[in-house]
Write a protein that holds these residues in place. Structure first.
Motif, short mmCIF file in Angstrom:
data_model
loop_
_atom_site.label_atom_id
_atom_site.label_comp_id
_atom_site.label_asym_id
_atom_site.label_seq_id
_atom_site.Cartn_x
_atom_site.Cartn_y
_atom_site.Cartn_z
N ALA A 26 0.76 -1.03 -0.09
CA ALA A 26 -0.03 -0.02 0.08
C ALA A 26 0.95 1.16 -0.12
CB ALA A 26 -0.87 0.00 1.18
N GLN A 68 -7.86 2.09 -6.16
CA GLN A 68 -7.56 0.56 -6.75
C GLN A 68 -7.46 0.79 -8.31
OE1 GLN A 68 -10.34 -1.75 -4.08
NE2 GLN A 68 -8.81 -3.03 -4.72
N MET A 124 -4.14 1.22 -3.05
CA MET A 124 -4.00 -0.23 -2.69
C MET A 124 -4.01 -1.21 -3.74
SD MET A 124 -4.35 -0.38 0.64
CE MET A 124 -4.60 -1.94 0.86
N VAL A 146 -6.87 -2.83 4.12
CA VAL A 146 -7.36 -1.26 4.00
C VAL A 146 -7.20 -0.80 5.43
CG1 VAL A 146 -8.94 0.28 3.36
CG2 VAL A 146 -8.32 -1.14 1.68
N PRO A 180 1.45 1.86 5.88
CA PRO A 180 1.58 1.70 4.60
C PRO A 180 3.15 1.43 4.01
CG PRO A 180 1.35 4.14 5.04
CD PRO A 180 1.29 3.56 6.36
#
Length: 820
Positions: free
Chosen positions: A311, A591, A610, A621, A631
């Motif tokens: 991420a 996404q 993501m 998430v 992340p």
């Protein structure tokens, strides 16, 4: 043992090994105890022999670009090991992965399946993946060799790439896979390379792959990607897939008899096939081809961890991480909020064990689920929502739906991609299928039915023809270019009433390129409009924070077609603008399978990329948003401000998407950050970029030597976490070269280290470079060359964040041929 078997084999038996038996298995030679083995897609999960859209369930891991964003070879090696176990659960001995083509245009439909725009990062991750897979006795298959950076006319187009560009950008990941990881199989690409199909390219498959790099495994074609008998085997292609034989079999036997192919060439290819069987243990134990669903706790945990590690936090003004206890009202909005977009489309698809949507993950993370409100806002789907519910399927022995059904089954999804029909009495070229279902709309109003079919089909609603996929059928972009573009029909429906929906399907005649697939997909949806966007805005206005889940899905990011542009599809940009205007605390979660333009970036407080992180999407998430983990990702691909800033998007159609059957890689080695840095084109987000939740201090670099030598130079940097949270830091080492007789990029990545550190902890980034890391490929000399002179080592957090520049003299010239 292998040579003993070979000595006993007839020419016909040797040739039989060089084509598949069917879509997924090789041909056995029972007389000599040679078993068949199974191969399986794919890079983010082992599907087995089932349909692309159904079949035995499997663990769904993150896609390759998400793995590239992790910059973590150690974790990817673990994933390789887990994927090998999944392959075994499907009775497979060969995994058709990894994909290591380079991110070139930003529009490639399979961008998500590839690791990075940089060959060094791609190679490091591919080596780790292969090592993990093959340590478990499963063969990895690196693909697609080479020049498959677009899906446009991919079966026939010629990728015209000069040798220097090939050697510096597109071949290195394959080379590393062979030299370092000992990959057991290579898959040739569909396209031509400089005019010759890669499956027939002697220079590529024999001179480079076998003679220069020492590859001793098998080369297989991509499915339906071989076109000849003598030319392919003489070039070095061992296995034609899928089976049964089309250009091999009797044609290859005849080519040997006619002197077009030497018997020794067939024998060598057959020997490599037998060696593969030996390496995967097929002679020690007869392969069990049974398929099982194996859902392991450790796989779930690894997928969830990989999702967070990949991420990438692109923007954060301090709003993240969110505090679970201080938020009374959370709005979860967008087309990707309640639907789990866990993978891309095409041959990488699997039937996941389960899929956790972001909405589900957020609800599970919070004790007060009543504080969460949800609104869709708009759609972004390229195809009408697939039908979900009970579907009765009747299969008939011939076309025309004649007589009683031969087989009847019940399924729960309106998509069929048949590799194998449910009865052995059904012939793929001569059967028919009728699907019956009921649809009860929740709301009154216009509904749209849609259908796309590789074959011929019609859809009826209460007996009335609503979608015609038969009359005037022409090929479009779906199902790898073998199906028509989706046909649609609008019908006014009444809420609560039951409608009978019927689809009738028959296979079509063989396509001219020999790829004859049988598939159909149908669905229904009620279009969303202004009122739905306004409802989402109201949901956001009444919340403390608005979490906006937008992007694309596997209908857009898919094998078989490239993207039309780099903008969010549908009305998503409008949705972002209006939600951000209604709620100052808007966080966008993206996404996509690659970069997008962000005209709305300045209006939101945070942006989290993501990708498609596998079945644990929602949990991963939530972990990141609420700070349970940081992340960990950094961009493996530059995000341009606009599509026109990409090096391949020049306005010259011959450079992209191609013209007259050729696509010319006119940007040469200036791909990704090499283009942005050298041409002074400022990106939106640079290569290697990503934020975290803590801070780090870097020490002055230390060098093991003051000048380059044959042993190389080691650069050491101490990194200390000076924040109050655990986190990770990425240290990148680039090389900047003196003037050479060819133009070189401003800098090129040559090493990296990712450090995970607790608060107050110090770790050392150890980065080593060798003489070849200073070199470019001199096409005239046919060798890698580095002139004597002064080089610079650039230590950076990303391509635009340079921390140290170190002069490094190289007193000696370096010249190394590819075969060493």
């Amino acid at each position: 043992m292998i040579d003993s078997i070979l000595e006993k084999m007839t020419l016909e038996e040797q040739v039989s090994l060089l084509s598949g038996a069917d879509f997924w298995t090789t041909v056995p030679v029972e007389r000599l105890g040679v078993p068949k083995i199974k191969v399986t897609d794919g890079p983010n999960g082992a599907r087995g022999a089932g349909s692309l859209v159904a079949g035995v369930k499997a663990a769904c891991f993150p896609v390759a670009i998400a793995l590239g964003a992790s910059w973590s070879p150690a974790l990817i090696r673990q994933m390789g090991t887990a994927l090998a176990r999944q392959a075994k659960s499907k009775g497979a001995a060969v995994l058709l992965a990894p994909t290591v083509n380079i991110h070139r245009s930003g529009l490639n439909g399979r961008n998500f399946e590839c690791y990075s725009e940089d060959p060094m990062l791609t190679g490091e991750l591919a080596v780790a993946y292969i090592e993990g897979v093959q340590a478990e006795g499963i063969a990895a298959t690196i693909k697609h060799f080479v020049g498959n950076e677009s899906e446009i006319e991919r079966q026939t187009i010629s990728s015209d790439i000069d040798e220097r560009t090939l050697r510096e950008i597109y071949l290195p990941p394959f080379e590393q896979a062979v030299r370092r990881a000992g990959v057991m199989a290579v898959m040739s690409s569909y396209n031509r390379l400089n005019g010759t199909y890669t499956s027939e390219h002697h220079w590529l498959l024999t001179k480079v792959l076998r003679e220069e790099w020492g590859f001793d495994g098998i080369v297989m074609s991509d499915w339906f990607g071989s076109h000849s008998a003598a030319e392919t085997i003489n070039a070095g292609l061992d296995l034609e897939m899928p089976g049964p034989a089309r250009d091999r079999g009797e044609k290859l036997v005849a080519a040997v008899r006619e002197g077009k192919v030497e018997p020794a060439t067939v024998r060598a290819a057959a020997r490599r096939m037998l060696l593969l069987l030996e390496r995967v243990g097929a002679f020690r134990k007869t392969p069990d081809l049974t398929e099982r669903a194996v859902d392991l706790t450790e796989d779930r945990a690894l997928i969830r961890r990989l999702g967070a590690e990949g991420a990438v936090l692109l923007k954060n003004d301090g709003i993240l991480p969110l505090a679970k206890t201080s938020l009374d009202r959370i709005a979860v909005i967008g087309p990707n909020a309640a639907t789990a977009r866990v993978m891309g489309g095409g041959s990488a698809q699997i039937a996941a064990h389960y899929m956790v949507s972001p909405l589900e993950g957020i609800r599970a993370a919070l004790s007060n689920a009543n504080s969460i409100s949800h609104s869709v806002g708009c759609r972004h789907n390229r195809l009408i929502d697939v039908f979900k519910g009970k579907i009765t399927v009747e299969y008939f022995k011939e076309r025309g739906f004649k007589g009683a059904p031969l087989h009847v089954e019940t399924v729960d999804k309106g998509e069929f991609f048949w590799f194998e029909l449910p009865s052995g009495q059904l012939e793929p070229a001569d059967f028919s299928a009728r699907m019956k279902m009921q649809f009860v709309p929740e709301e009154s109003g216009e509904h749209v039915f849609g259908m796309t079919n590789a074959g011929l089909a019609r859809l009826f609603v209460d007996g009335r023809l609503t979608v015609d996929g038969l009359d005037g059928w022409t090929r479009g972009e779906n199902y790898f270019g073998t199906a028509n573009d989706e046909q649609r029909g609008a019908v006014m429906l009444e809420a609560g009433r039951t409608y009978e929906v019927t689809v009738e399907y028959e296979p079509s005649i063989t396509n001219e390129d020999g790829i004859n697939l049988i598939a159909v997909r149908f669905g229904v949806e009620k279009p969303l409009g202004d009122a739905d966007i306004e409802a989402a805005v109201e949901t956001a206005r009444n919340a403390d924070v608005a979490l906006l889940f937008v992007g694309r899905d596997g209908e857009w990011d898919t094998e078989g077609l490239d993207l039309p542009n780099m903008r969010l599809p549908g009305r998503q940009e409008e949705l972002i603008e209006k939600v951000a205007a209604a709620n100052a605390n808007t966080v966008v979660v993206l996404q996509t399978g690659g970069p997008i333009e962000m005209p709305w970036l300045g209006k939101v407080r945070a942006v989290l990329q993501m990708w498609y992180p596998g079945q644990e999407l929602g949990n991963a998430v939530a972990d990141v948003l609420f700070g349970d983990v940081e992340p960990g990702g950094r961009l493996p691909q530059t995000f341009p401000k606009a599509l026109s800033d990409n090096s391949a998007i020049t306005g010259d159609l011959a450079v992209y998407p191609g013209k007259d059957g050729h696509v010319r890689y006119g940007e040469s080695v200036f791909v990704g950050y090499r283009h942005h840095d050298t041409r002074a084109v400022e990106p939106l987000f640079p290569f290697g970029y990503g934020l975290g939740y803590t801070r780090f201090r870097w020490s002055e670099p230390r060098l093991s030597a003051s000048e380059m030598s044959s042993e190389g130079v080691i650069v050491s940097i101490d990194v200390t976490n000076i924040g109050d949270r655990a986190g990770s830091e990425l240290v990148q080492l680039y090389v900047r070269s003196p003037k050479a007789k060819v133009e070189r990029p401003d800098k090129e990545l040559r090493a990296f280290a990712k450090l995970a550190l607790q608060p107050g902890e110090t770790g050392a980034a150890i980065l080593k470079i060798l003489p070849r890391d200073l070199a470019y490929f001199d096409a005239e000399a046919g060798a890698f060359r580095a002139e004597a002179g002064d080089y610079q080592l650039i230590v950076a957090a990303n391509a635009a964040d340079i921390r140290f520049v170190i002069d490094l003299p190289s007193p000696s010239s370096y010249l190394q041929p590819p075969s060493y």
